[in-house]
Structures are given as C-alpha cells and as structure tokens.
Design an enzyme around this catalytic site. Structure first.
Site, PDB file in Angstrom:
ATOM      1  N   LYS A  31      -4.656   4.668  10.830  1.00 40.20           N
ATOM      2  CA  LYS A  31      -4.306   4.488   9.575  1.00 40.20           C
ATOM      3  C   LYS A  31      -3.228   3.315   9.360  1.00 40.20           C
ATOM      4  O   LYS A  31      -2.265   3.887   9.596  1.00 40.20           O
ATOM      5  CB  LYS A  31      -4.123   5.461   8.743  1.00 40.20           C
ATOM      6  CG  LYS A  31      -5.187   6.605   8.858  1.00 40.20           C
ATOM      7  CD  LYS A  31      -5.350   7.975   7.861  1.00 40.20           C
ATOM      8  CE  LYS A  31      -3.947   8.643   8.415  1.00 40.20           C
ATOM      9  NZ  LYS A  31      -3.900  10.132   8.105  1.00 40.20           N
ATOM     10  N   GLY A  36      -3.505  11.574   3.364  1.00 41.45           N
ATOM     11  CA  GLY A  36      -4.158  11.728   4.678  1.00 41.45           C
ATOM     12  C   GLY A  36      -4.845  12.853   4.690  1.00 41.45           C
ATOM     13  O   GLY A  36      -5.903  12.843   5.402  1.00 41.45           O
ATOM     14  N   CYS A  37      -4.570  13.988   3.903  1.00 43.89           N
ATOM     15  CA  CYS A  37      -5.314  15.252   3.906  1.00 43.89           C
ATOM     16  C   CYS A  37      -6.685  15.095   3.211  1.00 43.89           C
ATOM     17  O   CYS A  37      -7.543  15.335   3.715  1.00 43.89           O
ATOM     18  CB  CYS A  37      -4.282  16.303   3.221  1.00 43.89           C
ATOM     19  SG  CYS A  37      -3.065  16.607   3.627  1.00 43.89           S
ATOM     20  N   THR A  57       0.618   8.690  -4.272  1.00 46.21           N
ATOM     21  CA  THR A  57      -0.388   8.848  -3.351  1.00 46.21           C
ATOM     22  C   THR A  57      -0.157  10.136  -2.323  1.00 46.21           C
ATOM     23  O   THR A  57      -0.619  10.130  -1.129  1.00 46.21           O
ATOM     24  CB  THR A  57       0.141   7.667  -2.139  1.00 46.21           C
ATOM     25  OG1 THR A  57       1.350   7.578  -1.845  1.00 46.21           O
ATOM     26  CG2 THR A  57      -0.252   6.157  -3.241  1.00 46.21           C
TER      27      THR A  57
END
Length: 277
Positions: free
Chosen positions: A189, A224-225, A220
């Site tokens: 990412k 990721g989760c 933000t």
C-alpha cells in the site's frame, strides 16, 4: 468436511445466507479501526461478519492509551467456536500484538481451508506500537506463509523486510521482498507516498497497479483495517484476488473521501458512505 467447506449453505443473494467473514483482531474503543471497522466494512459489503478478539485497547482520535492482550486460549476458543459451528469463507487478521498470539493464529489459519487476508499491523495511525518487536520474526516465518494476501503499509514493509519505500518505483522491490516470506499475493500500500494513492498487487508474476486520487482529508483512521476486511469480504463472496482487491480499493477510496472528524484528533473513514447518498 469442515464447517468452513460446507456445501449449500453459502451465498449472498436474496433468501440466501450471506457469505461469512471472520476477523481476528483487536478492539478499537473509538470505533474507527480494529474489530469495529472490520465488522462495519463486512456489513457494508453484504457479508456476515464474525469476530475473534485478540486485544482490548483504550483508544480515541488522539491515540492509544492502553493495550491489554487476551490469553492465547481465549483467542483459540473464540476461533474454534465460530469456525467449527458456523463456518467461514474468508478470514482477516489484524492486531495480534505478541509472538504467542501470532503463532497461535497462524496455526489456526493453517488448519482452515479458506482464504486468509493478513494485515500485519505494526503501528497505529498515531504511531503507537501494536506489535511486540520480538513477534516480527513469527510474522515472517509463521503468519505470512499462510496468507492468501498480505497487505502491509510502507512502515510495516520496512519492519518486515528492511526495504524502505520512498517512491513508486520502490514498490516492486518491496513486494518481491515480502513474497519471499510465502504469502500467495502481496499488496503493498503506497498511501504514505506523495501524489496519487497507488498500491501494487502481485503474486510474483501477475501485477496489478491500483490508482486513486488522493483526497484532501486527514480523517483516515482505520484505512488499513477497512481495506483488508473489504478484500476478505470479496474473497468470501467468491471473487478472485485481483477482483477482490480492485473492489476493496474502490470501497476504501470512497470511505476515505467521506472520512469525518471525531474528537480532537484524527477521525475515522466512513464505512457507511455508500448509504448516505
């Protein structure tokens, strides 16, 4: 035949049982990341989310004030309870905190015939450590080899491989280093780079570059989760890895654009952005 493989009880159409996705992760008391973000994402994408809690955090928009791990036997019992009775069609892992938890979860995943999305959570959005330094080797040698897709951010890539990514041209090298630990696919990412938000998905032969405009929004927390859970939801519904990752990228890009302020710090992405019209 395991519950995870039961025929005839899966589906996401009218009158069918929703595809079942299991998250193995920590709790975020502020509701933006962790188990809470995972379950919101799974619901938003039409699946039935289930959870194995690995740790409890005291956490808000300003950071993580405390972390309490659950005993390994509690994590194992939760996992077996869900998988053996209800069954799962994809598993997503997040915060595992310790060597013992990493190794226990890796063993459970190895015995479950279903896709696994591993988000190797190392630090929080605020820079708080969520993984013991001693556990990194177990992530490399035990957890990553059982991953269908591993989804590290650039800080986690550096932790795990030593590869420092400072430009888009470094992503391929980072992916190659991660794939050496055994995941079938690596999703590197690039959200921490400047310019458009670009990620690289590869299995070492096939490559998919995913690009999205960078939204001017500081809220933000949970990105990721949310992305990893969205990938797991797609896999549970029968999508291939490239298709699941593409759909997840679209979903999380919208969630970031709609992220909102909570408290005095960094607010969460909006998991329900598609419903707010």
């Amino acid at each position: 035949m395991s519950a995870a493989e039961r025929p005839g009880d899966a589906g996401d159409g009218p009158g069918g049982i929703p595809a079942r996705v299991l998250t193995v992760a920590g709790s975020d008391s502020g509701g933006g990341a962790g188990i809470q973000a995972d379950l919101k994402t799974m619901l938003a994408l039409g699946t039935h989310g289930m959870s194995v809690l690995t740790a409890v955090t005291a956490q808000n928009s300003l950071g993580v004030q405390g972390v309490w791990e659950l005993p390994v036997e509690a994590v194992r019992a939760q996992y077996r309870s869900v998988v053996d009775d209800i069954g799962v069609q994809a598993v997503k892992t997040g915060m595992l905190a310790s060597t013992e938890l990493v190794e226990a979860v890796a063993e459970l995943l190895a015995g479950t015939d279903t896709p696994a999305v591993v988000d190797p959570v190392g630090v929080s959005k605020h820079g708080d450590s969520l993984l013991a330094e001693a556990a990194l080797d177990s992530v490399r040698t035990k957890l990553l080899p059982v991953a269908t897709v591993a989804t590290p951010n650039l800080d986690e890539v550096l932790q795990l491989t030593g590869v420092r990514v400072t430009a888009e041209s470094d992503l391929r090298r980072a992916a190659a280093a991660l794939l050496e630990f055994g995941p079938r696919w690596a999703l590197i990412k690039g959200g921490h780079l400047t310019g458009e938000a670009v990620d690289l998905l590869t299995d070492g032969s096939e490559e998919l570059w995913l690009r999205a405009p960078r939204h001017d929004n500081r809220h933000t927390h949970g990105t990721g989760c949310t992305l990893a859970s969205a990938i797991a939801a797609g896999l549970a519904k029968g999508l291939g890895v490239p298709e699941a990752v593409t759909a997840a990228k679209e979903y999380v890009t919208g969630a970031i654009a709609a992220g909102f302020a909570l408290g005095e710090g960094i607010g969460p992405v909006d998991h329900g952005w598609r419903f707010r019209g």
